[in-house]
Design a protein around this motif. Structure first.
Motif, PDB file in Angstrom:
ATOM      1  N   PHE A  57      -2.637   4.957  -3.276  1.00  0.00           N
ATOM      2  CA  PHE A  57      -3.796   5.878  -3.047  1.00  0.00           C
ATOM      3  C   PHE A  57      -3.246   7.266  -3.193  1.00  0.00           C
ATOM      4  O   PHE A  57      -4.163   8.250  -2.766  1.00  0.00           O
ATOM      5  CB  PHE A  57      -4.077   5.573  -1.660  1.00  0.00           C
ATOM      6  CG  PHE A  57      -4.785   4.093  -1.323  1.00  0.00           C
ATOM      7  CD1 PHE A  57      -6.084   4.055  -1.588  1.00  0.00           C
ATOM      8  CD2 PHE A  57      -4.052   3.024  -1.141  1.00  0.00           C
ATOM      9  CE1 PHE A  57      -6.531   2.763  -1.258  1.00  0.00           C
ATOM     10  CE2 PHE A  57      -4.609   1.790  -1.142  1.00  0.00           C
ATOM     11  CZ  PHE A  57      -6.010   1.455  -1.236  1.00  0.00           C
ATOM     12  N   ALA A  89      -8.237   1.218   4.526  1.00  0.00           N
ATOM     13  CA  ALA A  89      -7.476   0.684   3.472  1.00  0.00           C
ATOM     14  C   ALA A  89      -6.627  -0.334   3.886  1.00  0.00           C
ATOM     15  O   ALA A  89      -6.541  -1.429   3.245  1.00  0.00           O
ATOM     16  CB  ALA A  89      -7.035   1.862   2.870  1.00  0.00           C
ATOM     17  N   VAL A  90      -6.142   0.054   4.900  1.00  0.00           N
ATOM     18  CA  VAL A  90      -4.967  -1.160   5.440  1.00  0.00           C
ATOM     19  C   VAL A  90      -5.852  -2.382   6.070  1.00  0.00           C
ATOM     20  O   VAL A  90      -5.631  -3.618   5.672  1.00  0.00           O
ATOM     21  CB  VAL A  90      -4.219  -0.814   6.627  1.00  0.00           C
ATOM     22  CG1 VAL A  90      -3.416  -1.777   7.383  1.00  0.00           C
ATOM     23  CG2 VAL A  90      -3.364   0.506   6.101  1.00  0.00           C
ATOM     24  N   PRO A  98      -2.416  -5.502   3.428  1.00  0.00           N
ATOM     25  CA  PRO A  98      -1.211  -5.453   2.862  1.00  0.00           C
ATOM     26  C   PRO A  98       0.090  -5.924   3.654  1.00  0.00           C
ATOM     27  O   PRO A  98       0.308  -5.677   5.091  1.00  0.00           O
ATOM     28  CB  PRO A  98      -0.863  -3.904   2.447  1.00  0.00           C
ATOM     29  CG  PRO A  98      -1.316  -3.134   3.733  1.00  0.00           C
ATOM     30  CD  PRO A  98      -2.665  -4.152   4.086  1.00  0.00           C
ATOM     31  N   VAL A 139       3.220  -1.227   4.122  1.00  0.00           N
ATOM     32  CA  VAL A 139       2.642   0.218   3.778  1.00  0.00           C
ATOM     33  C   VAL A 139       3.780   1.085   3.854  1.00  0.00           C
ATOM     34  O   VAL A 139       4.515   1.205   4.671  1.00  0.00           O
ATOM     35  CB  VAL A 139       1.680   0.451   4.923  1.00  0.00           C
ATOM     36  CG1 VAL A 139       1.226   1.792   4.952  1.00  0.00           C
ATOM     37  CG2 VAL A 139       0.454  -0.626   5.136  1.00  0.00           C
ATOM     38  N   ALA A 145       0.873   5.405  -0.185  1.00  0.00           N
ATOM     39  CA  ALA A 145       0.108   6.431   0.188  1.00  0.00           C
ATOM     40  C   ALA A 145       0.676   7.796   0.870  1.00  0.00           C
ATOM     41  O   ALA A 145       1.847   7.708   1.468  1.00  0.00           O
ATOM     42  CB  ALA A 145      -1.111   6.396   1.219  1.00  0.00           C
ATOM     43  N   ARG A 182      -0.848  -1.101  -4.423  1.00  0.00           N
ATOM     44  CA  ARG A 182      -1.998  -0.091  -4.564  1.00  0.00           C
ATOM     45  C   ARG A 182      -1.684   1.112  -4.148  1.00  0.00           C
ATOM     46  O   ARG A 182      -1.150   1.389  -3.320  1.00  0.00           O
ATOM     47  CB  ARG A 182      -3.055  -0.664  -3.674  1.00  0.00           C
ATOM     48  CG  ARG A 182      -3.851  -1.995  -4.045  1.00  0.00           C
ATOM     49  CD  ARG A 182      -5.027  -2.322  -3.225  1.00  0.00           C
ATOM     50  NE  ARG A 182      -5.762  -3.523  -3.424  1.00  0.00           N
ATOM     51  CZ  ARG A 182      -5.582  -4.847  -2.925  1.00  0.00           C
ATOM     52  NH1 ARG A 182      -4.482  -4.916  -2.362  1.00  0.00           N
ATOM     53  NH2 ARG A 182      -6.168  -5.919  -3.373  1.00  0.00           N
ATOM     54  N   LEU A 241       0.905  -1.020   0.020  1.00  0.00           N
ATOM     55  CA  LEU A 241       0.024  -0.002  -0.038  1.00  0.00           C
ATOM     56  C   LEU A 241       0.875   1.272  -0.016  1.00  0.00           C
ATOM     57  O   LEU A 241       1.652   1.397   0.987  1.00  0.00           O
ATOM     58  CB  LEU A 241      -0.715  -0.105   1.184  1.00  0.00           C
ATOM     59  CG  LEU A 241      -1.930   0.966   1.248  1.00  0.00           C
ATOM     60  CD1 LEU A 241      -3.187   0.764   2.198  1.00  0.00           C
ATOM     61  CD2 LEU A 241      -1.484   2.348   1.947  1.00  0.00           C
ATOM     62  N   THR A 249      -7.300  -4.480   2.824  1.00  0.00           N
ATOM     63  CA  THR A 249      -6.594  -4.944   1.674  1.00  0.00           C
ATOM     64  C   THR A 249      -5.496  -5.841   2.383  1.00  0.00           C
ATOM     65  O   THR A 249      -4.934  -6.532   1.748  1.00  0.00           O
ATOM     66  CB  THR A 249      -5.903  -3.952   0.965  1.00  0.00           C
ATOM     67  OG1 THR A 249      -4.978  -3.051   1.833  1.00  0.00           O
ATOM     68  CG2 THR A 249      -6.822  -2.970   0.263  1.00  0.00           C
TER      69      THR A 249
END
Length: 322
Positions: A233, A245-246, A251, A254, A205, A231, A203, A249
């Motif tokens: 974001f 989101a964490v 992950p 992150v 972000a 992914r 992830l 998904t």
């Protein structure tokens, strides 16, 4: 009766042309002396004036040298193209039939000792030559890979553009905006064209108040080149949206980007570190990487990794995803 006023000389001076093209006047004079690239018409006793057809030749010279063509060969090609253009324009027009136009730029961007691709990119950006900027970026990513292209071509040019508009007020903001948009487009092209391997995705972000996203785009492109799933974001992901989101998904890793200290929310990072998912008895938590200058300092959030650059972040993520 008074004597008629002499008409003002037409065309650009060498200094004005140098500012337009993003090269130094010394470079233009050197090209004229070595390769015969100079004004087609000169009035005795006056400074050199560059007409539109002369400017077109120099613009082509700048494009070719930015692409790595030997200056002597670039000069021969540019002069031949200029001669063909003048012959096609017809007698008495004084204008080339087809001119590859570029909006006038400003002064040069001092990028220091860098790769030729970066120098060419800086010159094209100052000229606001969007097609050439896009071409140099595409070729750099394709030939050098996302990591080297970002580190040695894109980043020095972006920093030079940022320093320039800070020093000059808002005069060069348009250069940075044009360059940033094309950098993002070149990196997104790589990130979108590769089919990733199956499996849990990292992830990526930006912190909730962070508006910078280009480093994340570079990392996404580098992961895509290696077929590693992610992914994206983007910047300014709100806190609860990040945590959700964490959780959704799951992950294995992150990565949270912060460009400046005020966007580096350590309390939120600690919440991400503690976020778990999965069935009771088999809960999993992500490995959290905090990246970017905003996390500088001796004390990083507990339970996190802090990669020092893009290559290190990529190495960490590759190990976790594999």
């Amino acid at each position: 009766m008074t004597a008629p006023t002499a008409p003002a000389p037409a065309g650009l001076t060498t200094g004005a042309l140098a500012r337009r093209l993003g090269v130094s006047p010394t470079t233009i004079r050197s090209w004229e002396r070595r390769y015969g690239i100079g004004p087609a018409h000169r009035a005795p006793g006056r400074h050199r004036r560059w007409e539109p057809e002369d400017v077109a030749v120099l613009e082509e010279m700048c494009r070719l040298t930015a692409r790595g063509v030997n200056p002597a060969e670039a000069a021969r090609t540019a002069l031949a193209a200029g001669a063909a253009s003048r012959s096609e324009s017809g007698p008495g027009t004084g204008q080339p039939a087809v001119r590859t136009g570029t909006a006038s730029g400003g002064n040069t961007l001092p990028v220091g000792t860098v790769r030729p691709e970066c120098r060419g990119l800086a010159r094209a950006a100052v000229r606001l030559d969007a097609p050439e900027v896009a071409r140099i970026l595409r070729r750099s990513v394709d030939e050098l890979g996302a990591v080297v292209a970002w580190t040695e071509v894109m980043t020095p040019a972006l920093r030079a553009a940022g320093r320039k508009w800070v020093a000059e007020g808002e005069r060069y903001v348009e250069v940075e905006h044009l360059l940033s948009w094309h950098v993002a487009a070149a990196l997104r092209r790589v990130a979108d064209r590769t089919e990733p391997l199956p499996g849990p995705a990292a992830l990526l972000a930006g912190m909730p108040s962070e508006l910078h996203a280009l480093p994340l785009e570079a990392l996404a492109a580098a992961l895509a080149e290696r077929g590693l799933p992610f992914r994206m974001f983007g910047p300014a992901l709100p806190p609860e949206a990040l945590l959700e989101a964490v959780r959704r998904t799951g992950p294995p890793a992150v990565l949270l980007w912060s460009q400046v200290t005020r966007t580096a929310d350590r309390a939120l990072v600690e919440r991400v570190v503690r976020t778990a998912w999965g069935p009771h008895g088999a809960r999993t938590q992500p490995v959290v990487l905090v990246a970017g200058p905003g996390w500088a300092g001796p004390r990083r959030p507990p339970g996190t990794l802090r990669p020092r650059d893009l290559a290190t972040a990529l190495g960490h993520l590759a190990g976790l995803l594999r």
